[in-house]
Design a protein around this motif. Sequence first.
Motif, PDB file in Angstrom:
ATOM      1  N   GLY A 142       0.814  -1.243   0.090  1.00  0.00           N
ATOM      2  CA  GLY A 142      -0.140   0.094   0.300  1.00  0.00           C
ATOM      3  C   GLY A 142       0.891   1.392  -0.249  1.00  0.00           C
ATOM      4  O   GLY A 142       0.290   2.412   0.738  1.00  0.00           O
ATOM      5  N   GLY A 144       2.029   3.060  -2.584  1.00  0.00           N
ATOM      6  CA  GLY A 144       1.730   3.968  -3.935  1.00  0.00           C
ATOM      7  C   GLY A 144       2.795   4.416  -4.608  1.00  0.00           C
ATOM      8  O   GLY A 144       3.041   5.391  -5.276  1.00  0.00           O
ATOM      9  N   SER A 193      -3.618   2.423  -3.249  1.00  0.00           N
ATOM     10  CA  SER A 193      -3.679   3.725  -3.078  1.00  0.00           C
ATOM     11  C   SER A 193      -4.197   4.832  -4.377  1.00  0.00           C
ATOM     12  O   SER A 193      -4.726   5.794  -4.161  1.00  0.00           O
ATOM     13  CB  SER A 193      -2.174   4.457  -2.857  1.00  0.00           C
ATOM     14  OG  SER A 193      -1.522   3.497  -2.015  1.00  0.00           O
ATOM     15  N   GLU A 196      -8.006   5.619  -4.506  1.00  0.00           N
ATOM     16  CA  GLU A 196      -8.703   5.875  -3.375  1.00  0.00           C
ATOM     17  C   GLU A 196      -8.774   7.639  -3.298  1.00  0.00           C
ATOM     18  O   GLU A 196      -8.055   8.342  -3.921  1.00  0.00           O
ATOM     19  CB  GLU A 196      -7.896   5.647  -2.273  1.00  0.00           C
ATOM     20  CG  GLU A 196      -7.745   4.075  -1.937  1.00  0.00           C
ATOM     21  CD  GLU A 196      -6.645   3.833  -0.678  1.00  0.00           C
ATOM     22  OE1 GLU A 196      -7.157   2.931   0.239  1.00  0.00           O
ATOM     23  OE2 GLU A 196      -5.817   4.521  -0.269  1.00  0.00           O
ATOM     24  N   PRO A 199      -7.094   7.228   2.339  1.00  0.00           N
ATOM     25  CA  PRO A 199      -6.606   5.882   2.743  1.00  0.00           C
ATOM     26  C   PRO A 199      -8.005   5.015   3.323  1.00  0.00           C
ATOM     27  O   PRO A 199      -8.700   5.497   4.401  1.00  0.00           O
ATOM     28  CB  PRO A 199      -5.477   6.026   3.939  1.00  0.00           C
ATOM     29  CG  PRO A 199      -5.034   7.324   3.524  1.00  0.00           C
ATOM     30  CD  PRO A 199      -6.044   8.127   2.797  1.00  0.00           C
TER      31      PRO A 199
END
Length: 218
Positions: A142, A144, A193, A196, A199
């Motif tokens: 996660g 990014g 990421s 979204e 988060p």
Amino acid sequence: MSLWVKICGNTSLEDAQLAVDSGADALGFVFAASPRRVNAEQVAAITAQLPASVEKIGVFVDTPFDEIVSIVRTCGLTGVQIHSALATDGPARLRAEFGPGLRILRVVHFGPGAMQYAEAYLADPNVDGLLVDSRTATAVGGTGIAFDWAHAAETLFQNPNGGKVLVAAGGLSPDNVAEAIATLRPWGVDVVSGVEAAPGRKDAGKVRAFIANARSAG
Ligand SMILES: O=C(O)c1ccccc1NCC(=O)[C@H](O)[C@H](O)COP(=O)(O)O
């Protein structure tokens, strides 16, 4: 075989349903320290509402084996994504518990040493494939952040993999997923990421665009 698309880090039924309606093949649920962390009770309530055809993948980091087994059962998961050390016989024990129907993915963080891990995992008959991701000093998923696709295309993604699947992750977004697919030629792609609004909360437009762009490119 069309490209497999996984939308990870789902924390609500609304977001999970958005991904399903947008054409995702698989949804990910993070059972680990993360702003997207969910527990078994929450996920069981979500998966009960989802079609059987959609894969439900649990993401685990340093989770004890018995806890993984319990979560898979409680939530009706169809796959596991292991981001951390698991005893060498972990995949074999998961296979013995759940049979061939459970997709078992090991995560490799692309960078120094990645090939060694990749080769070891791919040699395990109970590992179905690799999810190739990025990491930082503090986060194993996660992030990014994209890894070096050109380098990976010449190395890890060239590796003869005996029919096992290679999923590209790390810093993908609606804007770059087509380029990643063209460069890496992965079996599947995975994102959190990049789709979204914040988060743990999806942006509907980004989810739809990511899946549409991945499908066009794949
Ligand atoms: O998403 C997290 O917060 C997370 C935390 C700890 C381990 C794994 C995590 N995510 C797993 C995924 O499958 C992500 O989709 C993957 O790491 C790619 O993330 P991103 O670079 O943000 O697209």
